[in-house]
Design a protein around this motif. Structure first.
Motif, PDB file in Angstrom:
ATOM      1  N   THR A   1      50.528  22.147 -35.098  1.00 10.70           N
ATOM      2  CA  THR A   1      50.651  23.135 -34.032  1.00 10.70           C
ATOM      3  C   THR A   1      51.603  24.246 -34.444  1.00 10.70           C
ATOM      4  OG1 THR A   1      52.404  21.821 -33.040  1.00 10.70           O
ATOM      5  CG2 THR A   1      50.179  21.456 -32.240  1.00 10.70           C
TER       6      THR A   1
ATOM      7  N   ARG B   1      38.342  22.983 -23.664  1.00  2.55           N
ATOM      8  CA  ARG B   1      39.247  23.939 -24.281  1.00  2.55           C
ATOM      9  C   ARG B   1      40.648  23.363 -24.154  1.00  2.55           C
ATOM     10  NH1 ARG B   1      40.944  29.035 -21.474  1.00  2.55           N
ATOM     11  NH2 ARG B   1      42.877  28.225 -22.354  1.00  2.55           N
ATOM     12  N   PRO B   2      41.599  23.890 -24.912  1.00  2.00           N
ATOM     13  CA  PRO B   2      42.974  23.397 -24.765  1.00  2.00           C
ATOM     14  C   PRO B   2      43.474  23.596 -23.342  1.00  2.00           C
ATOM     15  CG  PRO B   2      42.751  24.690 -26.770  1.00  2.00           C
ATOM     16  CD  PRO B   2      41.473  24.880 -25.996  1.00  2.00           C
TER      17      PRO B   2
ATOM     18  N   LEU C   1      46.774  22.159 -29.262  1.00  3.00           N
ATOM     19  CA  LEU C   1      45.430  21.940 -29.787  1.00  3.00           C
ATOM     20  C   LEU C   1      44.710  20.862 -28.995  1.00  3.00           C
ATOM     21  CD1 LEU C   1      46.269  21.877 -33.591  1.00  3.00           C
ATOM     22  CD2 LEU C   1      45.333  23.788 -32.288  1.00  3.00           C
ATOM     23  N   LEU C   2      43.392  20.927 -29.009  1.00  2.00           N
ATOM     24  CA  LEU C   2      42.588  19.875 -28.389  1.00  2.00           C
ATOM     25  C   LEU C   2      42.845  18.521 -29.035  1.00  2.00           C
ATOM     26  CD1 LEU C   2      39.128  21.592 -27.874  1.00  2.00           C
ATOM     27  CD2 LEU C   2      40.641  20.753 -26.101  1.00  2.00           C
TER      28      LEU C   2
END
Length: 472
Positions: A267, A395-396, A438-439
């Motif tokens: 990240t 989506r995130p 992030l996902l």
């Protein structure tokens, strides 16, 4: 014949037994993976054989091996026998009509391959005596078993029970065991005697089974082997080079495994802390009957002290685009009554009691939530959080400052600082989260949905809070 069976019996009719047939290209991939572990098995066991797709493939793949198909459904067992007979392969095949967990095998002098698609049956449909069997058998391996485990985990355990050193296995199952709490049973077993070798995770958006909405993973193992780690990859339906090898110690310490299969991504290089270091994260409140507890045109009059602006849909956060939630006037009002009605002014109490009588006549006491609340009419909204976040989507998650002092229903999470944090720091943190989360930090579900449980959200990596003080 399996396709004809699936047309006759709907997915709903087959759900209680977990009967879902595996696509041919996945079966081919699984035999390719199995060949890396055992080349010439003397016996192949098709565990939960269904219509016999793995059985027929094994008879064709291994020209000298005997194949044992274990199937509990008499009609499917008949289909297996008929298919093998028509194919001219029945001389090396035996069908055992019964539960794989009750199967007994003699000692073997040649390797055995356990392969198949264990039925996906949730714990609600598993008989109590099998749950006891599962816990007792895991205890032999010094593992505390969960009664919440699905049937597919029982099949891994049975393969361990039947397996001899040198035997191998290759199962395709739902991928949720990689991350959920009850999946700890299998994660420990793979590192403790089952000989976990590789996990091939399919992307969440890749729905392999047309009649079952579930994520999927292929897991291979070598009974009794010590590999000092396992290999992981995100599969695209074809055998792939492993993304990376994860040492046993790292696997033992990890709370979830699915992230090991995805390409390595950070990240941010400075992310050395977690959200949980600075925040408690709680899901919003569940009402048990939103049509009663979210005020609308049909709601009887109530005092303003019982009506609270609240976020009732994730889109109310998403449309902010990362900006703050400032205006409560556009939010719906959630009704939250005090437990002690005597604390209300006399006029307000009469109005609230009239509402309670109305709500009861409209099913307010019927829900499971209401039946377990004391008193049943108290929703008990949590205090307004400093930051709100969505927790499920493709989506995130979206984060936003809660400057409107809004409450939350259970469509979002609230972030509550463990110690006071000033506004500029909170603003900078929210901006960073919306840009960097992030996902891959969440839990994958079929169809590409990613879910962040509160515990997973608290493990999201972030820079130390001092970073945001400096930015601010």
């Amino acid at each position: 014949m399996g396709e004809a069976y699936a047309r006759i019996f709907s997915p709903e009719e087959r759900r209680s037994t977990g009967t879902t047939f595996t696509p041919a290209k996945i079966i081919s991939q699984m035999f390719d993976l199995a060949a890396r572990l055992v080349r010439d098995p003397g016996l192949v066991v098709d565990c939960g054989a269904g219509s016999g797709r793995f059985t027929i493939a094994a008879l064709r793949h291994y020209r000298k091996a005997h194949v044992l198909a274990c199937e509990i459904n008499p009609l499917l067992a008949l289909i297996i026998r008929a298919t093998a007979r028509v194919a001219g392969l029945d001389s090396r095949m035996k069908v055992v009509l019964g539960d794989f967990r009750a199967l007994k095998l003699p000692r073997r002098s040649t390797p055995t391959l356990f392969i198949g698609n264990p039925p996906y049956v949730r714990h609600h449909d598993i008989e109590p005596h099998w749950k006891r069997w599962y816990q007792d058998e895991l205890a032999r391996h010094h593992i505390t078993g969960s009664q919440l485990a699905g049937l597919h985990l029982h099949f891994f355990l049975k393969a361990r029970q039947l397996g001899q050193p040198g035997d191998a296995g290759c199962f395709i199952t739902s991928a949720e065991w990689l991350d959920v709490n009850y999946g700890k049973d299998l994660r420990k077993l793979l590192l403790n005697g089952l000989g976990g070798h590789t996990v091939h995770l399919f992307p969440a958006a890749h729905q392999l089974f047309a009649d079952a909405l579930t994520t999927s993973a292929i897991t291979t193992f070598q009974v009794g082997q010590t590999h000092h780690g396992m290999g992981f990859t995100e599969s695209n339906g074809q055998p792939r080079r492993l993304t990376h090898w994860v040492p046993t110690q790292e696997l033992q310490e990890a709370r979830a495994w699915s992230s090991f299969a995805r390409p390595l991504r950070q990240t941010a290089t400075e992310a050395t802390a977690t959200l949980g270091d600075y925040f408690l994260i709680h899901r919003g409140q569940v009402t048990g009957a939103n049509h009663l507890w979210i005020a609308n045109e049909a709601t009887p009059p109530l005092p303003a002290s019982c009506l609270f602006p609240a976020v009732t849909h994730a889109k109310e956060i998403i449309r902010l685009g990362g900006g703050p939630l400032c205006d409560p006037t556009n939010l719906q009002r959630v009704i939250d009554l005090p437990a002690d009605l005597g604390a209300l002014p006399a006029r307000d109490r009469r109005v609230v009691e009239a509402f309670i009588a109305w709500a009861e006549t409209h099913g307010g006491t019927a829900s499971y939530i209401a039946q377990h609340r004391r008193p049943w009419w108290r929703v008990k909204l949590k205090a307004p959080p400093s930051i709100i976040m969505t927790y499920m989507g493709r989506r995130p998650p979206v984060f936003a400052r809660n400057l409107a002092d809004a409450r939350l229903l259970n469509i979002a999470h609230g972030l509550y600082p463990r110690t006071p944090i000033d506004d500029p720091t909170l603003d900078a943190l929210v901006g960073w989260l919306n840009e960097h989360v992030l996902l891959s930090s969440g839990r994958a579900y079929a169809g590409g949905l990613i879910k962040f449980e509160p515990g997973e959200a608290m493990r999201i990596p972030i820079p130390p809070l001092e970073h945001f003080v400096h930015v601010a």
